[in-house]
Design a protein around this motif. Structure first.
Motif, PDB file in Angstrom:
ATOM      1  N   PHE A 117       0.727  -1.296  -0.059  1.00  0.00           N
ATOM      2  CA  PHE A 117       0.160  -0.096   0.048  1.00  0.00           C
ATOM      3  C   PHE A 117       0.850   1.281  -0.003  1.00  0.00           C
ATOM      4  O   PHE A 117       0.882   2.184  -0.662  1.00  0.00           O
ATOM      5  N   PHE A 118       1.949   1.319   0.971  1.00  0.00           N
ATOM      6  CA  PHE A 118       2.886   2.496   0.991  1.00  0.00           C
ATOM      7  C   PHE A 118       4.313   1.668   1.054  1.00  0.00           C
ATOM      8  O   PHE A 118       4.309   0.730   1.861  1.00  0.00           O
ATOM      9  N   ALA A 119       5.281   2.018   0.231  1.00  0.00           N
ATOM     10  CA  ALA A 119       6.493   1.638   0.742  1.00  0.00           C
ATOM     11  C   ALA A 119       7.649   2.858   0.649  1.00  0.00           C
ATOM     12  O   ALA A 119       7.427   3.938  -0.016  1.00  0.00           O
ATOM     13  N   VAL A 120       8.659   2.622   1.379  1.00  0.00           N
ATOM     14  CA  VAL A 120       9.802   3.551   1.391  1.00  0.00           C
ATOM     15  C   VAL A 120      11.153   2.751   0.671  1.00  0.00           C
ATOM     16  O   VAL A 120      11.339   1.728   0.767  1.00  0.00           O
ATOM     17  N   ASP A 121      11.885   3.563   0.361  1.00  0.00           N
ATOM     18  CA  ASP A 121      13.437   2.983  -0.432  1.00  0.00           C
ATOM     19  C   ASP A 121      14.512   2.992   0.536  1.00  0.00           C
ATOM     20  O   ASP A 121      15.319   2.717  -0.173  1.00  0.00           O
ATOM     21  N   LYS A 122      14.230   3.708   1.673  1.00  0.00           N
ATOM     22  CA  LYS A 122      15.573   3.588   2.470  1.00  0.00           C
ATOM     23  C   LYS A 122      15.250   2.477   3.619  1.00  0.00           C
ATOM     24  O   LYS A 122      14.162   2.885   4.333  1.00  0.00           O
ATOM     25  N   PRO A 123      16.394   1.727   3.992  1.00  0.00           N
ATOM     26  CA  PRO A 123      15.968   0.720   4.992  1.00  0.00           C
ATOM     27  C   PRO A 123      16.072   1.435   6.467  1.00  0.00           C
ATOM     28  O   PRO A 123      15.418   1.011   7.656  1.00  0.00           O
ATOM     29  N   ASN A 124      16.477   2.692   6.568  1.00  0.00           N
ATOM     30  CA  ASN A 124      16.359   3.358   8.086  1.00  0.00           C
ATOM     31  C   ASN A 124      15.189   4.130   7.988  1.00  0.00           C
ATOM     32  O   ASN A 124      15.091   4.904   9.293  1.00  0.00           O
ATOM     33  N   VAL A 125      14.425   4.092   7.302  1.00  0.00           N
ATOM     34  CA  VAL A 125      12.959   4.790   7.198  1.00  0.00           C
ATOM     35  C   VAL A 125      11.807   3.630   7.551  1.00  0.00           C
ATOM     36  O   VAL A 125      11.884   2.802   6.556  1.00  0.00           O
ATOM     37  N   PHE A 126      11.033   3.826   8.555  1.00  0.00           N
ATOM     38  CA  PHE A 126      10.016   3.111   8.719  1.00  0.00           C
ATOM     39  C   PHE A 126       8.511   3.717   8.691  1.00  0.00           C
ATOM     40  O   PHE A 126       8.445   4.690   9.079  1.00  0.00           O
ATOM     41  N   VAL A 127       7.731   3.113   7.873  1.00  0.00           N
ATOM     42  CA  VAL A 127       6.489   3.557   7.966  1.00  0.00           C
ATOM     43  C   VAL A 127       5.606   3.259   9.115  1.00  0.00           C
ATOM     44  O   VAL A 127       5.444   2.060   9.516  1.00  0.00           O
ATOM     45  N   GLN A 128       5.668   3.883  10.004  1.00  0.00           N
ATOM     46  CA  GLN A 128       5.237   4.034  11.387  1.00  0.00           C
ATOM     47  C   GLN A 128       3.585   3.464  11.674  1.00  0.00           C
ATOM     48  O   GLN A 128       3.019   2.911  12.298  1.00  0.00           O
ATOM     49  N   ALA A 129       2.748   4.425  10.774  1.00  0.00           N
ATOM     50  CA  ALA A 129       1.471   4.627  10.758  1.00  0.00           C
ATOM     51  C   ALA A 129       0.768   5.075   9.412  1.00  0.00           C
ATOM     52  O   ALA A 129       1.275   5.736   8.775  1.00  0.00           O
ATOM     53  N   VAL A 130      -0.305   4.319   9.236  1.00  0.00           N
ATOM     54  CA  VAL A 130      -1.106   4.852   8.067  1.00  0.00           C
ATOM     55  C   VAL A 130      -2.571   4.795   8.554  1.00  0.00           C
ATOM     56  O   VAL A 130      -3.075   3.760   9.186  1.00  0.00           O
ATOM     57  N   LYS A 131      -3.348   5.942   8.403  1.00  0.00           N
ATOM     58  CA  LYS A 131      -4.468   6.099   8.938  1.00  0.00           C
ATOM     59  C   LYS A 131      -5.140   7.158   8.299  1.00  0.00           C
ATOM     60  O   LYS A 131      -4.693   7.925   7.434  1.00  0.00           O
ATOM     61  N   ARG A 132      -6.788   7.076   8.224  1.00  0.00           N
ATOM     62  CA  ARG A 132      -7.519   8.130   7.719  1.00  0.00           C
ATOM     63  C   ARG A 132      -7.418   9.477   8.460  1.00  0.00           C
ATOM     64  O   ARG A 132      -7.008   9.238   9.475  1.00  0.00           O
ATOM     65  N   ALA A 133      -7.208  10.488   7.734  1.00  0.00           N
ATOM     66  CA  ALA A 133      -6.974  11.557   8.201  1.00  0.00           C
ATOM     67  C   ALA A 133      -8.124  11.947   9.312  1.00  0.00           C
ATOM     68  O   ALA A 133      -9.287  11.594   9.068  1.00  0.00           O
ATOM     69  N   GLU A 134      -7.760  12.794  10.160  1.00  0.00           N
ATOM     70  CA  GLU A 134      -8.875  12.982  11.287  1.00  0.00           C
ATOM     71  C   GLU A 134      -9.974  13.862  10.579  1.00  0.00           C
ATOM     72  O   GLU A 134     -11.270  13.842  11.187  1.00  0.00           O
ATOM     73  N   ASP A 135      -9.693  14.918   9.654  1.00  0.00           N
ATOM     74  CA  ASP A 135     -10.906  15.540   9.028  1.00  0.00           C
ATOM     75  C   ASP A 135     -11.600  14.638   8.009  1.00  0.00           C
ATOM     76  O   ASP A 135     -12.669  15.129   7.254  1.00  0.00           O
ATOM     77  N   GLY A 136     -11.272  13.618   7.780  1.00  0.00           N
ATOM     78  CA  GLY A 136     -11.952  12.571   6.784  1.00  0.00           C
ATOM     79  C   GLY A 136     -11.691  13.009   5.388  1.00  0.00           C
ATOM     80  O   GLY A 136     -12.123  12.061   4.560  1.00  0.00           O
ATOM     81  N   GLU A 137     -10.450  13.723   5.131  1.00  0.00           N
ATOM     82  CA  GLU A 137     -10.198  13.999   3.851  1.00  0.00           C
ATOM     83  C   GLU A 137      -8.873  13.606   3.469  1.00  0.00           C
ATOM     84  O   GLU A 137      -7.958  14.069   4.078  1.00  0.00           O
ATOM     85  N   GLY A 138      -8.848  12.285   3.148  1.00  0.00           N
ATOM     86  CA  GLY A 138      -7.216  11.828   2.634  1.00  0.00           C
ATOM     87  C   GLY A 138      -6.702  10.839   3.809  1.00  0.00           C
ATOM     88  O   GLY A 138      -7.450  10.164   4.690  1.00  0.00           O
ATOM     89  N   VAL A 139      -5.221  10.521   3.520  1.00  0.00           N
ATOM     90  CA  VAL A 139      -4.791   9.467   4.126  1.00  0.00           C
ATOM     91  C   VAL A 139      -3.560  10.450   4.866  1.00  0.00           C
ATOM     92  O   VAL A 139      -2.929  11.228   4.333  1.00  0.00           O
ATOM     93  N   VAL A 140      -3.315   9.927   6.149  1.00  0.00           N
ATOM     94  CA  VAL A 140      -1.828  10.334   6.996  1.00  0.00           C
ATOM     95  C   VAL A 140      -0.880   9.185   7.084  1.00  0.00           C
ATOM     96  O   VAL A 140      -1.296   8.128   7.362  1.00  0.00           O
ATOM     97  N   LEU A 141       0.069   9.464   6.657  1.00  0.00           N
ATOM     98  CA  LEU A 141       1.380   8.579   6.947  1.00  0.00           C
ATOM     99  C   LEU A 141       2.241   9.139   8.200  1.00  0.00           C
ATOM    100  O   LEU A 141       2.308  10.360   7.975  1.00  0.00           O
TER     101      LEU A 141
END
Length: 165
Positions: free
Chosen positions: A79-103
């Motif tokens: 769903f989401f990927a990063v290209d650096k091993p030292n960066v971690f996708v810690q959270a993916v969630k719906r935005a609090e205002d309901g508009e979009g996604v927050v990483l």
């Protein structure tokens, strides 16, 4: 070098024996779970952090009814990927205002890093991408290319990214 002479592991899980006004026991059932691993090479803070996060917060699956295909193409790997091993996708969630996604992205190695965030969702040219604070208030824009955005992180920084149409 670790010279192991026996197969025992000792865990000092609770420390409630104080010489003050605290009871020196605990009632009820307490469950502790441990995950151990090994790997070749010396100490690696990034590999250790990734292992800890992956066993602490395992993937949660959700079933889709048969008639709902989902929004990702069938050949999508992530769903989401990063290209650096030292960066971690810690959270993916719906935005609090309901508009979009927050990483929430986290840098693990103490290195200033620019990482490429990619997702099958970045197909169109009409998505907006901005950095946000912890309360999702918008800030700076990112460099955007088809299929990716580039995010700069300071050492050990957590960056919140909001993506919306």
């Amino acid at each position: 070098q670790l010279d192991l002479r026996n197969p025992w592991v000792f865990s000092y899980a609770l420390n409630n024996y104080w010489m003050t006004n605290f009871k020196a026991s605990q009632g009820g059932t307490v469950v502790f779970r441990y995950s151990l691993t090994s790997r070749a090479g010396g100490a690696d803070a990034v590999a250790s952090s990734r292992f800890g996060w992956e066993v602490h917060t395992p993937l949660v699956a959700a079933w889709l009814p048969a008639k709902i295909a989902g929004m990702l193409p069938a050949d999508a790997e992530s769903f989401f990927a990063v290209d650096k091993p030292n960066v971690f996708v810690q959270a993916v969630k719906r935005a609090e205002d309901g508009e979009g996604v927050v990483l929430r992205l986290r840098e693990l190695a103490g290195l200033a890093t620019e990482t490429r965030v990619s997702t099958p969702l970045f197909r169109g040219e009409f998505l907006n991408y901005k950095v946000a604070d912890i309360s999702e208030n918008l800030g700076n824009s990112f460099t955007v290319v088809p299929g990716s955005i580039y995010v700069k992180l300071k050492p050990f920084e957590i960056v919140t990214v909001k993506i919306w149409e």
